[in-house]
Design a protein around this motif. Structure first.
Motif, PDB file in Angstrom:
ATOM      1  N   LEU A 141       0.649  -1.083   0.076  1.00  0.00           N
ATOM      2  CA  LEU A 141       0.011  -0.048   0.047  1.00  0.00           C
ATOM      3  C   LEU A 141       0.944   1.256   0.048  1.00  0.00           C
ATOM      4  CD1 LEU A 141      -2.853  -0.966   2.454  1.00  0.00           C
ATOM      5  CD2 LEU A 141      -2.794  -1.140  -0.055  1.00  0.00           C
TER       6      LEU A 141
ATOM      7  N   GLN B 174      -2.373  -9.753   3.725  1.00  0.00           N
ATOM      8  CA  GLN B 174      -3.665  -9.782   4.644  1.00  0.00           C
ATOM      9  C   GLN B 174      -3.157  -9.842   5.999  1.00  0.00           C
ATOM     10  OE1 GLN B 174      -6.445 -12.306   2.404  1.00  0.00           O
ATOM     11  NE2 GLN B 174      -7.071 -10.951   1.262  1.00  0.00           N
TER      12      GLN B 174
ATOM     13  N   ASP C 110     -12.138   5.490   6.963  1.00  0.00           N
ATOM     14  CA  ASP C 110     -11.743   4.227   6.613  1.00  0.00           C
ATOM     15  C   ASP C 110     -11.288   3.157   7.858  1.00  0.00           C
ATOM     16  OD1 ASP C 110     -11.958   5.168   4.136  1.00  0.00           O
ATOM     17  OD2 ASP C 110      -9.760   6.033   3.876  1.00  0.00           O
TER      18      ASP C 110
ATOM     19  N   LYS D  47     -11.339  -4.098   1.644  1.00  0.00           N
ATOM     20  CA  LYS D  47     -10.993  -2.760   1.541  1.00  0.00           C
ATOM     21  C   LYS D  47     -12.134  -1.992   1.572  1.00  0.00           C
ATOM     22  CE  LYS D  47      -6.451  -2.931  -1.035  1.00  0.00           C
ATOM     23  NZ  LYS D  47      -6.460  -4.236  -0.909  1.00  0.00           N
ATOM     24  N   LYS D  48     -13.260  -2.358   2.601  1.00  0.00           N
ATOM     25  CA  LYS D  48     -14.424  -1.759   2.976  1.00  0.00           C
ATOM     26  C   LYS D  48     -14.256  -1.317   4.184  1.00  0.00           C
ATOM     27  CE  LYS D  48     -17.522  -5.125   0.164  1.00  0.00           C
ATOM     28  NZ  LYS D  48     -18.445  -5.929   0.285  1.00  0.00           N
ATOM     29  N   THR D  49     -15.274  -0.509   4.626  1.00  0.00           N
ATOM     30  CA  THR D  49     -15.240   0.312   6.032  1.00  0.00           C
ATOM     31  C   THR D  49     -16.493  -0.284   6.758  1.00  0.00           C
ATOM     32  OG1 THR D  49     -14.734   2.140   7.303  1.00  0.00           O
ATOM     33  CG2 THR D  49     -16.379   2.469   5.520  1.00  0.00           C
TER      34      THR D  49
END
Length: 403
Positions: free
Chosen positions: A283, A316, A359, A382-384
């Motif tokens: 990232l 991850q 986030d 990659k969701k909140t």
């Protein structure tokens, strides 16, 4: 016939050679380890194994027969003394082995206390290898007095095991709070209370000044606040450093460990690295992950790439820690968080959710496996998660996965 050599017979090394055979590599494989033991799992060492609840044989990742049946040559108790990357050779003892491709899975090593302050006295221990734990185990007896130096997860796990065995435990952390480098103040507070309830004295903002010995064995510890403690043994848990000495011999680039690209390749196209020792892009930054899941997953990607897969490793991050009757599960990386949302559960169950703006970055879940699993899936995708839903202990979290 191609010859692949893997140096470092821990979790990453064992996973890498197994994956090579699983993916159909039919050349020679040599796995070299400095320790005498078969590749073994480390997490139970300082917990179940130290407590006498797990036998040595159950630590082994695979039986010796696995390596024989898969034609993997094990060179244990034989540290590498030289690597010549231009000649593509590795020296083990007096023997020089040629390789076509080389993987470094050399792991990390614990920081030790300087000899000037008594770090070389008998009775001063680190907790990393099977040999370390075998040396420590005889001291962990009811009524003994222990000093734990360092309030990270290693130090806290050692404190928990000692307290469970009836040892009188004092833990010192030089920073203003335990877990300061890796967790929010809420998580620190949770574990501070947990340990205090089990009789551990937590001393924050206090360092170790000097260890003194009687006939070469540690007997007293002078702290930075002026106190002098009588101790029977000391456990040092002040972090680890990536093991890069062989990478330096090989002449590959270093950057907080052995620098690799997204596929696990070093600056030398014939040398790879995986596990604790490897720093890789993540990232937009470069990180190392000191965890079992990373060691396995990254090693398996490197094995595939050694065979030409050209596959990027997509980390991850997740971790765990067992202390007393509490299982801590961590998903994600909390770097850069600005908000922590608390989700209360029953009794000791609780989770802390880290956000940067809106986030979701990470979660610390204590005896909260359902909250952990939802958070981990959200982070991986990659969701909140809506903060108001997370903060409501009666709210069902599963619908967040469909949002």
């Amino acid at each position: 016939m191609s010859h692949f050599i893997v140096i470092g017979a821990g979790q990453a090394g064992s996973s890498l050679v197994a994956k090579l055979r699983k993916d159909g590599f039919d050349g020679k494989i040599t796995l070299i380890g400095a320790e005498d033991s078969l590749p073994y799992q480390r997490p139970p060492l300082s917990k179940a194994y130290l407590l006498g609840e797990m036998e040595k044989e159950r630590l082994f990742l695979r039986p010796e027969s696995f390596y024989h049946e898969n034609n993997i040559s094990l060179r244990l108790g034989q540290p590498v003394t030289a690597i010549d990357s231009s000649a593509k050779t590795v020296t083990v003892g007096r023997e020089v082995l040629s390789y076509d491709q080389l993987a470094l899975t050399t792991g990390s090593a614990p920081h030790r206390l300087p000899a000037e302050i008594g770090g070389d006295l008998a009775g001063v221990h680190v907790v990393r290898t099977l040999q370390d734990i075998d040396a420590l185990a005889p001291a962990v007896n009811e009524g003994a007095r222990a000093l734990i130096v360092g309030g990270g997860y290693i130090g806290l796990e050692a404190a928990a095991v000692c307290a469970k065995r009836g040892v009188s435990v004092t833990l010192v952390e030089m920073a203003s709070r335990i877990l300061q480098r890796v967790a929010c103040a809420e998580t620190s507070g949770y574990f501070r209370t947990l340990h205090q309830e089990h009789g551990v004295e937590i001393c924050e903002g206090i360092g170790l000044k000097q260890l003194c010995g009687d006939a070469g064995h540690v007997s007293t510890a002078e702290l930075s606040d002026g106190r002098c403690l009588n101790v029977d043994f000391v456990v040092v848990g002040v972090g680890v450093a990536p093991t890069t000495d062989l990478a330096q011999l090989a002449g590959v680039d270093l950057d907080n460990g052995i620098k690799v690209d997204a596929q696990g390749r070093t600056s030398d196209p014939y040398i790879w690295a995986a596990g604790d020792c490897a720093s890789f892009p993540y990232l937009g930054q470069r990180i190392r992950l000191e965890s079992v899941p990373n060691a396995i997953d990254q090693a398996e990607v490197v094995a595939a790439n050694m065979l030409g897969a050209q596959q990027d490793y997509v980390a991850q991050p997740w971790f765990w820690s067992d202390q007393y009757d509490v299982k801590l599960q961590i998903a994600g990386l909390n770097t850069g968080f600005d908000t922590v949302v608390t989700r209360a559960g029953q009794a000791r169950s609780m989770s802390f959710w880290y956000y940067k703006g809106d986030d979701l970055l990470a979660v610390d879940a204590m005896n909260e496996p359902r909250a952990y699993m939802v958070a981990k899936r959200l982070i991986d995708q990659k969701k909140t998660a809506d903060k108001s839903v997370v903060a409501d202990p009666d709210a069902d979290l599963k619908p967040l996965l469909k949002a």
